[in-house]
Design an enzyme around this catalytic site. Structure first.
Site, short mmCIF file in Angstrom:
data_model
loop_
_atom_site.label_atom_id
_atom_site.label_comp_id
_atom_site.label_asym_id
_atom_site.label_seq_id
_atom_site.Cartn_x
_atom_site.Cartn_y
_atom_site.Cartn_z
N ASP A 84 0.83 -1.21 0.00
CA ASP A 84 0.00 0.00 0.00
C ASP A 84 0.86 1.27 0.00
O ASP A 84 1.96 1.27 0.56
CB ASP A 84 -0.88 -0.03 1.25
CG ASP A 84 -2.11 0.83 1.09
OD1 ASP A 84 -2.37 1.30 -0.04
OD2 ASP A 84 -2.80 1.06 2.10
C1 LIG Z 1 3.98 -6.80 -11.81
C2 LIG Z 1 3.33 -6.54 -10.51
C3 LIG Z 1 2.83 -7.68 -9.74
C4 LIG Z 1 3.23 -5.27 -10.09
C5 LIG Z 1 2.67 -4.80 -8.81
C6 LIG Z 1 2.49 -3.32 -8.86
C7 LIG Z 1 1.95 -2.76 -7.57
C8 LIG Z 1 2.92 -2.15 -6.63
C9 LIG Z 1 0.63 -2.81 -7.32
C10 LIG Z 1 -0.02 -2.24 -6.11
C11 LIG Z 1 -1.42 -1.93 -6.46
C12 LIG Z 1 -2.30 -1.29 -5.44
C13 LIG Z 1 -3.69 -1.18 -5.87
C14 LIG Z 1 -1.85 -0.83 -4.26
C15 LIG Z 1 -2.70 -0.14 -3.26
O1 LIG Z 1 -2.16 1.08 -2.86
P1 LIG Z 1 -2.13 2.40 -3.76
O2 LIG Z 1 -0.97 2.29 -4.61
O3 LIG Z 1 -3.41 2.57 -4.39
O4 LIG Z 1 -1.70 3.57 -2.84
P2 LIG Z 1 -2.45 4.63 -1.98
O5 LIG Z 1 -2.87 3.86 -0.76
O6 LIG Z 1 -1.35 5.60 -1.72
O7 LIG Z 1 -3.57 5.24 -2.71
#
Ligand SMILES: CC(C)=CCC/C(C)=C/CC/C(C)=C/COP(=O)(O)OP(=O)(O)O
Length: 305
Positions: A84
């Protein structure tokens, strides 16, 4: 090395047709590859669980790499991560959301490398939840393209480093090309034994439990089992984590200072130790991972006993 060299020589179109599967599973042919037939599945489950520790090999260089204080004999077999804070990381730097996710992918690569070095056998990452479909369309497309690129770019590494990739979740909702890429990658790496990366995409704990119940209900309807046969073990054979020999994470890490499980692996986390990190996922590096593992090694796991 050309990307195609690492792929299974079996083209996707030769994957078994849903019709070649037992009729009672046809409606649940939600992955392009054939799920195990129900009867084989329990036998195979039992067989693959024998000697499961031996299935994962260790490289000579792995044994030298443990940081001071970290005990190999108390290492978690399976670590799950809620990655996250990628958007917040980008926002804090006045960067586009894309940069946050790209940094998140880099962070994941680093952690995979460390898991291999330190002898962790399975890492599950929550890459896209069932609820993430409700995010703005551009963001969803961005994530899909990152999954596609990440998986393509790293195919060679997975083969070279003996890493198995498994994808769990409702893949039918993903773009066709991505589904094919994932299925091919799973197939191409299925015999790799050093480390397993489980990527949860279009996944939620609710989804997993519901699909497992549907499969059991269908088996009961077809007379293969009695409703009273249903127990923890039968449930676990139908959960999507049946792709691993270590289906229960020992340690769950959530980054970004949130204290929630957010519908990740609800069943499987029953006795998991939790670690909440203040780091945003792109900043979560070796030092913070070590902190989580050292904390884990201090815990006394009693499983209610
Ligand atoms: C190839 C592969 C498996 C890649 C993974 C890429 C990756 C890091 C995905 C995370 C996706 C996600 C929805 C995270 C949630 O936090 P957020 O990023 O929405 O963050 P926030 O809480 O700051 O809004």
């Amino acid at each position: 090395m050309p990307f195609s060299l690492y792929f299974s020589p079996t083209p996707l179109i030769t994957a078994p047709s849903p019709l070649s599967k037992p009729f009672f599973l046809v409606p649940y042919y939600h992955k392009l590859h054939a799920p195990k037939s129900p009867l084989c599945s329990s036998m195979e489950h039992a067989l693959t669980h024998q000697g499961k520790q031996e299935a994962f090999d260790r490289r000579p260089e792995d044994s030298q790499a443990l940081p001071l204080g970290l005990r190999r004999d108390a290492m978690p077999s399976h670590v799950a991560v809620i990655m996250d804070g990628n958007r917040r990381w980008a926002r804090l730097r006045d960067l586009p959301v894309r940069s946050g996710y790209e940094a998140g992918v880099e962070s994941l690569r680093k952690i995979v490398e460390i898991c291999c070095k330190w002898g962790i056998k399975v890492l599950s990452v929550f890459a896209f939840s069932s609820d993430n479909w409700f995010r703005p369309k551009v963001e969803v497309e961005l994530l899909m393209s990152l999954f596609e690129r990440g998986m393509q770019e790293d195919t060679g590494i997975f083969s070279r480093e003996n890493i198995r990739i498994s994808v769990i979740g409702d893949l039918t909702k993903l773009p066709k090309a991505l589904q094919e890429l994932m299925v091919n990658l799973e197939e191409a790496t299925k015999n790799n034994t050093r480390f397993q990366l489980i990527v949860a995409v279009s996944y939620s704990g609710h989804y997993d439990v519901v699909q497992a119940c549907q499969r059991l209900a269908l088996k009961a309807k077809c007379g293969l089992i009695e409703p009273s046969d249903i127990n923890v073990s039968l449930m676990e054979q139908e959960l999507e984590t049946n792709c691993t020999e270590f289906p229960h994470p020992d340690l769950l890490i959530r980054t970004s200072g949130e204290f929630r499980i957010s519908n990740f692996m609800l069943w499987q986390l029953a006795y998991t130790e939790l670690f909440f990190s203040q780091s945003l996922w792109p900043d979560f590096g070796e030092a913070e991972f070590l902190k989580a593992l050292l904390a884990f090694q201090q815990r006394q796991r009693r499983y209610g006993v």
